[in-house]
Design an enzyme around this catalytic site. Sequence first.
Site, PDB file in Angstrom:
ATOM      1  N   LYS A   1       3.761  -3.163   8.121  1.00  0.00           N
ATOM      2  CA  LYS A   1       4.650  -3.887   7.184  1.00  0.00           C
ATOM      3  C   LYS A   1       5.351  -2.905   6.246  1.00  0.00           C
ATOM      4  O   LYS A   1       6.566  -2.961   6.040  1.00  0.00           O
ATOM      5  CB  LYS A   1       3.829  -4.873   6.348  1.00  0.00           C
ATOM      6  CG  LYS A   1       4.528  -5.377   5.084  1.00  0.00           C
ATOM      7  CD  LYS A   1       3.681  -6.365   4.328  1.00  0.00           C
ATOM      8  CE  LYS A   1       2.655  -5.774   3.426  1.00  0.00           C
ATOM      9  NZ  LYS A   1       3.151  -5.331   2.112  1.00  0.00           N
ATOM     10  N   ASN A   2       4.572  -1.972   5.675  1.00  0.00           N
ATOM     11  CA  ASN A   2       5.128  -1.100   4.638  1.00  0.00           C
ATOM     12  C   ASN A   2       5.998   0.024   5.191  1.00  0.00           C
ATOM     13  O   ASN A   2       6.551   0.801   4.421  1.00  0.00           O
ATOM     14  CB  ASN A   2       3.990  -0.546   3.763  1.00  0.00           C
ATOM     15  CG  ASN A   2       3.365  -1.672   2.951  1.00  0.00           C
ATOM     16  OD1 ASN A   2       3.917  -2.772   2.875  1.00  0.00           O
ATOM     17  ND2 ASN A   2       2.212  -1.398   2.369  1.00  0.00           N
TER      18      ASN A   2
ATOM     19  N   CYS B   1       3.298  -9.815 -10.551  1.00  0.00           N
ATOM     20  CA  CYS B   1       2.484  -9.540  -9.367  1.00  0.00           C
ATOM     21  C   CYS B   1       1.018  -9.613  -9.739  1.00  0.00           C
ATOM     22  O   CYS B   1       0.613  -9.159 -10.802  1.00  0.00           O
ATOM     23  CB  CYS B   1       2.816  -8.149  -8.835  1.00  0.00           C
ATOM     24  SG  CYS B   1       1.738  -7.671  -7.490  1.00  0.00           S
TER      25      CYS B   1
ATOM     26  N   ARG C   1       3.973  -3.833 -12.639  1.00  0.00           N
ATOM     27  CA  ARG C   1       4.623  -2.918 -11.685  1.00  0.00           C
ATOM     28  C   ARG C   1       6.032  -2.616 -12.180  1.00  0.00           C
ATOM     29  O   ARG C   1       7.007  -3.194 -11.731  1.00  0.00           O
ATOM     30  CB  ARG C   1       4.613  -3.530 -10.301  1.00  0.00           C
ATOM     31  CG  ARG C   1       3.153  -3.749  -9.836  1.00  0.00           C
ATOM     32  CD  ARG C   1       3.063  -4.405  -8.502  1.00  0.00           C
ATOM     33  NE  ARG C   1       3.384  -3.495  -7.425  1.00  0.00           N
ATOM     34  CZ  ARG C   1       3.326  -3.838  -6.130  1.00  0.00           C
ATOM     35  NH1 ARG C   1       2.956  -5.081  -5.812  1.00  0.00           N
ATOM     36  NH2 ARG C   1       3.622  -3.007  -5.172  1.00  0.00           N
TER      37      ARG C   1
ATOM     38  N   ASP D   1      -4.821  -0.027  -1.159  1.00  0.00           N
ATOM     39  CA  ASP D   1      -4.722  -1.204  -0.283  1.00  0.00           C
ATOM     40  C   ASP D   1      -5.970  -1.420   0.562  1.00  0.00           C
ATOM     41  O   ASP D   1      -6.074  -2.430   1.264  1.00  0.00           O
ATOM     42  CB  ASP D   1      -3.495  -1.084   0.633  1.00  0.00           C
ATOM     43  CG  ASP D   1      -2.181  -1.133  -0.147  1.00  0.00           C
ATOM     44  OD1 ASP D   1      -1.137  -0.808   0.436  1.00  0.00           O
ATOM     45  OD2 ASP D   1      -2.228  -1.473  -1.353  1.00  0.00           O
TER      46      ASP D   1
ATOM     47  N   ARG E   1       1.005 -12.531   4.451  1.00  0.00           N
ATOM     48  CA  ARG E   1       2.066 -11.604   4.080  1.00  0.00           C
ATOM     49  C   ARG E   1       1.891 -10.241   4.741  1.00  0.00           C
ATOM     50  O   ARG E   1       2.844  -9.500   4.910  1.00  0.00           O
ATOM     51  CB  ARG E   1       2.092 -11.394   2.559  1.00  0.00           C
ATOM     52  CG  ARG E   1       2.471 -12.654   1.776  1.00  0.00           C
ATOM     53  CD  ARG E   1       2.683 -12.332   0.331  1.00  0.00           C
ATOM     54  NE  ARG E   1       3.630 -11.212   0.218  1.00  0.00           N
ATOM     55  CZ  ARG E   1       3.735 -10.481  -0.885  1.00  0.00           C
ATOM     56  NH1 ARG E   1       2.946 -10.738  -1.921  1.00  0.00           N
ATOM     57  NH2 ARG E   1       4.596  -9.487  -0.940  1.00  0.00           N
TER      58      ARG E   1
END
Length: 422
Positions: A22-23, A116, A121, A305, A397
């Site tokens: 995803k990133n 968030c 952030r 993460d 997500r």
Amino acid sequence: MEQFVIEGGKPLYGTVRIHGAKNAALPILAATLLTGGIHEIHDVPRLKDIEVMGRILGALGARFSRAGTRIQVDASTLRTCHIPDVLMRQMRSSIFLMGPLLSRLGEVSVTRPGGCAIGSRPIDLHLYGLQSLGAHIEEKDGLIRCSASKLTGATIHFKTPSVGATENVMLAAVKAEGTTVIRNAAREPEIVDLQSFLNRMGADVQGAGTDTIIIHGVRELHPASHEIIPDRIVAGTLAVAAAAAGGEVTLTNTIPDHLRYTLHLLNKAGVSVSPDGDAIRIRSDGRHRAVGRIETQPYPGFPTDMQPQMMAFLCLADGTSVICERIFDARLKHVSELARMGADLTVEGNTVWIHGVPHLTGADVEATDLRAGAALVVAGLSARGVTRVGGVQHIDRGYEGLEEMLSSLGGRIYRNSRSDSD
Ligand code: EPZ
């Protein structure tokens, strides 16, 4: 609302393929705005965040289409430089669309990304980076307007190696006049993948993966085709799940070096970890030992993460481990949920002492964000009894069919739509 229902205590066996990252996909999709023509991006996972990126590209005037895991983007005709607030709020990382739009259209307007769950952030480094390239930025009534008749290369020194700010500046600098040097740049593998894609488009970017990135501006770019790297956090999550539940699992389509720190910790805990080419075999009898103190750090340090999932795993370790969250200031919301399952955790500021317990017990818990949700799934797989994890929309997500991947390995997990009365 949906929830995962997990019957714990079943060891995992078999092989599962890891999907694209995803990133890495998100900044690469943003890069397609830099030039017209048809780009082809392969192995793009089916995730909520990718859908939102598709809607943003569509709202800007690009054509976005998917066939399986291949995405085509044609940004030949952009009709606006404004990103709708409703879409900005759905995905923070849409902020790195500022760079390519500024480069392509000379202007961009966005709203400040929404709140968030994992912490404050700020975007100061993004704005500092674009301003250093000559952009004029003004913020009024919640709208950030950014414009530049031309962008000029500059030396940019980040006080923190921000992933998003590094990507935003790379995207803005590839067609800037002259040379840009990013010092204290983020070194994540996703930054290296973005460099590969940009260079396929005809850019001249060097040094990604180190703390100094050098970008020589070019006049023209052209569309390109690219395959996204595997998702190291999805691979890490499944490795930790197999370690916690016990059993023997092989992960394919991985780059073991990208999750070296996580594998090192599993090994230290007594789990058998065997990388072999693009595969990683995990073998665990379900019992393991504490690993001492861990601090989350920018890559190649231990990734934030993976922090919640590693914490869930260490809840069952013999002895006490300590995790200190150094990247985000509110990324411990999973602690109280794990405590509902019988975990013995002591919190002081951003540090958690994890005292190993003989077993966890199934309970009704709630995912507050993507990785916290993954941690509750890991805990549910190794707990006694049934765990119901609410807030599945957060997990979707970042994981494409997490329950399908786990049930293909023999895990007892299914998705259930929860009625309000539940
Ligand atoms: C990326 O977020 C990832 N998201 C995050 O993954 C990941 O947690 C994070 O990097 C750190 O590894 C994507 O790639 C889409 P940062 P990003 O800018 O770019 C501070 C997931 O679970 N900072 O590297 O937003 C910031 O507050 C997600 O997949 C500033 O101070 O993270 C934080 O403390 C969650 N000013 C630190 O830098 C800025 O302008 C790292 O943030 C920007 C950031």
